[in-house]
Design an enzyme around this catalytic site. Structure first.
Site, mmCIF file in Angstrom:
data_model
loop_
_atom_site.group_PDB
_atom_site.id
_atom_site.type_symbol
_atom_site.label_atom_id
_atom_site.label_comp_id
_atom_site.label_asym_id
_atom_site.label_seq_id
_atom_site.Cartn_x
_atom_site.Cartn_y
_atom_site.Cartn_z
ATOM 1 N N GLU A 6 -8.109 2.748 1.050
ATOM 2 C CA GLU A 6 -8.425 1.749 0.020
ATOM 3 C C GLU A 6 -8.948 0.440 0.595
ATOM 4 O OE1 GLU A 6 -5.213 -0.110 1.795
ATOM 5 O OE2 GLU A 6 -5.398 2.019 1.325
ATOM 6 N N ARG A 20 -11.183 -0.249 2.837
ATOM 7 C CA ARG A 20 -12.639 -0.328 2.914
ATOM 8 C C ARG A 20 -13.272 -0.489 1.533
ATOM 9 N NH1 ARG A 20 -12.552 5.316 5.887
ATOM 10 N NH2 ARG A 20 -10.552 4.364 6.437
ATOM 11 N N LYS A 64 1.676 7.959 0.597
ATOM 12 C CA LYS A 64 2.144 7.956 1.979
ATOM 13 C C LYS A 64 3.535 8.579 2.071
ATOM 14 C CE LYS A 64 -0.181 3.627 3.304
ATOM 15 N NZ LYS A 64 -0.984 4.115 4.444
ATOM 16 N N ASP A 85 0.183 -4.895 5.000
ATOM 17 C CA ASP A 85 -1.211 -4.496 4.821
ATOM 18 C C ASP A 85 -2.082 -5.647 4.319
ATOM 19 O OD1 ASP A 85 -2.965 -2.433 5.331
ATOM 20 O OD2 ASP A 85 -2.851 -1.577 3.332
ATOM 21 N N ASP A 110 -5.815 6.580 -0.144
ATOM 22 C CA ASP A 110 -5.156 5.782 0.887
ATOM 23 C C ASP A 110 -6.161 5.127 1.832
ATOM 24 O OD1 ASP A 110 -3.023 4.640 2.196
ATOM 25 O OD2 ASP A 110 -2.688 6.358 3.521
ATOM 26 N N ASP A 120 0.830 -1.204 0.000
ATOM 27 C CA ASP A 120 0.000 0.000 0.000
ATOM 28 C C ASP A 120 0.860 1.247 0.000
ATOM 29 O OD1 ASP A 120 -2.018 1.846 0.205
ATOM 30 O OD2 ASP A 120 -2.354 1.512 2.348
#
Length: 496
Positions: A351, A353, A279, A290, A349, A272
């Protein structure tokens, strides 16, 4: 390590090492007293000399104690007797295995499981001993050109019990401990792999191998199948990556086909970057973890298959990378989920959900008895609960209580946060049915509120493991959590 259960007297036990406990103020446990009597007070005399006081996490190794047939005796500090509890027991077992790893003892007998602990039976202590023993020897060096020098291997570990009834219960507990330990290892190994190796395709291959090994049913949906199913939210995350997304489904059947399954949904973002909402570079390497939700599903299914639990269980893993790129989703994009609900992506970010909501909708086809999703979802959960407890939110109080009870029994902590309708206001969007973020406040809860909009048709719980799935710093690596919690939940379900 090869674990066995035995009923024996410590002073008559032959072998390389016997492990017994000592409380503070040099108070001996019953097995330690037996050894002291057999040695005519040698052990108590050594303690009186001040070499050990019995403080928690301390050990003292004795060689060739007179009158004792074992070559070594390892004394393990248990702390104050009035304060001895399940956590102290865990620490004592870990301290024992750490000290034993520094010896060349090929066989060891542990006399710790018969020490009374409030609300914990012998079976619990045996299961924990096996899990902790495996934890103490875990190494991940398969990616190094020269593996680290191994400590002397512990061979046979005998866990002593105090009576015949405990011996029978102990055998079952031993098998459960071995199964859970294997499941934790699966989750750890997957989490610790480099993200250029552990891709969505790799996870799908591992699931396929698991299906062959344990006679599970597996199916893997690719991009075309997901497009046909209308998984616009999941595919919005994968658009910036060259790695194809996968929806992995594993089915374990321990009951008749018509029995409703429990569905475990694990977030599988194998790396991620944050996407366009990039990030910071510092510690971004840890975003390989992740996919820990996905790893916990595969680990839990491993444990369940090893134990042959009488349950039907489905594991669903939406797997993808979240990368920036010319085709990546942008803040402001509006996508349509599998449920038909539209989502305004305000932050790429957020992502997890997005991929989970389509997987949760896909779970409906199984007419589940309950659905639990597991995800490293929000940094806000780390701020709220630190690295001790996973966050728990649910639309069903009974399911939440079952998970909380399992977390206490497994000592894999979880803490329930509210899921009140008041928080749904945070997800309002001017341009879609909902936004994918709710602002800075209540970030963990608003993320769960988002997911709850896709779970109206079944009892559902959400575990946010952002603070518990891995460690940072010098001890960086996967913890294997919440495999212990999930397996204990399923064991309890199978026994009710």
């Amino acid at each position: 390590m090869d674990f066995t259960i035995k009923l024996c007297a410590p002073e008559k036990q032959r072998g390389a090492c016997i492990v017994v406990g000592v409380f503070e103020s040099r108070k001996l446990t019953e097995p330690a007293k037996s050894l002291d009597d057999a040695s005519k007070g040698v052990i108590s005399n050594i303690l009186r000399q001040g070499d050990m006081e019995g403080k928690a996490n301390t050990t003292l190794l004795l060689h060739n104690v007179p009158g004792i047939t074992s070559k070594r005796v390892l004394l393990v500090g248990l702390g104050k007797e009035k304060e001895f509890n399940d956590k102290v027991y865990q620490q004592a077992v870990l301290a024992a295995f750490k000290a034993l790893s520094q010896t060349s003892a090929p066989d060891v007998t542990l006399f710790l499981s018969d020490i009374p602990i409030k609300e914990r039976d012998t079976a619990w202590k045996i299961t924990q001993t096996v899990i902790l023993g495996a934890e103490s020897t875990y190494r991940f060096d398969r990616l190094k050109s020269k593996p680290e020098k191994e400590q002397p291997a512990l061979g046979k570990i005998t866990i002593n019990v105090s009576d015949q009834a405990s011996l029978q219960a102990g055998e079952k507990a031993l098998k459960q401990g071995l199964a859970i330990a294997r499941g934790i290892k699966v989750a750890k190994d997957l989490g610790n792999l480099a993200p250029n190796i552990c891709t969505p395709t790799y996870l799908a291959e591992q699931a396929t191998d698991m299906a062959k090994a344990y006679d599970l049913k597996v199916s893997v949906l690719g991009q075309k199948e997901m497009e046909k199913a209308g998984m616009g939210a999941l595919l919005a995350v994968s658009r910036g990556s060259h790695q194809p997304a996968k929806l992995i489904v594993l089915e374990y059947r321990g009951l008749a086909k018509m029995e409703k399954p429990i569905v475990l949904v694990g977030k599988g973002v194998t790396f991620d970057t944050g996407g366009i909402s990039l990030k910071p570079a510092a510690e971004m390497d840890e975003m390989k973890f992740d996919m820990s939700g996905a790893g916990s599903v595969l680990g839990t299914l491993t444990a369940v298959a090893e134990m042959k639990l009488p349950l039907n269980i489905v594991g669903i893993i939406p797997a993808t990378e979240n990368m920036p790129g010319g085709n990546a989703s942008k803040p402001g994009d509006v996508v349509t989920s599998m449920s038909g609900q539209t989502i305004e992506i305000l932050n790429t970010d957020a992502e997890g959900r997005l991929i989970l909501c389509d997987a949760l909708t896909y779970a409906e086809r199984y007419k589940p008895d309950a659905v639990i999703d597991i995800a490293t979802l929000t940094g806000a959960c780390v701020i709220a609960l630190g690295h001790i407890a996973s966050g728990l939110m649910s639309n069903n109080d009974q399911l939440a209580q079952e998970l909380l009870q399992a977390s206490q029994l497994a000592l894999d902590r979880a803490w329930q946060l509210p899921l009140w309708d008041d928080y749904q206001e945070l997800l309002k969007s001017n341009f879609a049915d909902m936004a994918n973020i709710g602002g800075r406040s209540a970030g963990t809860i608003s993320a769960a509120c988002f997911l709850s909009r896709f779970t109206a048709k079944y009892p559902w719980a959400h575990l946010d493991i952002a603070g518990t799935a891995w460690r940072s710093g010098k001890e960086k690596g996967s913890t294997g959590r919440p495999v212990p919690l999930l397996t204990q939940f399923l064991i309890s379900r199978a026994n009710r």
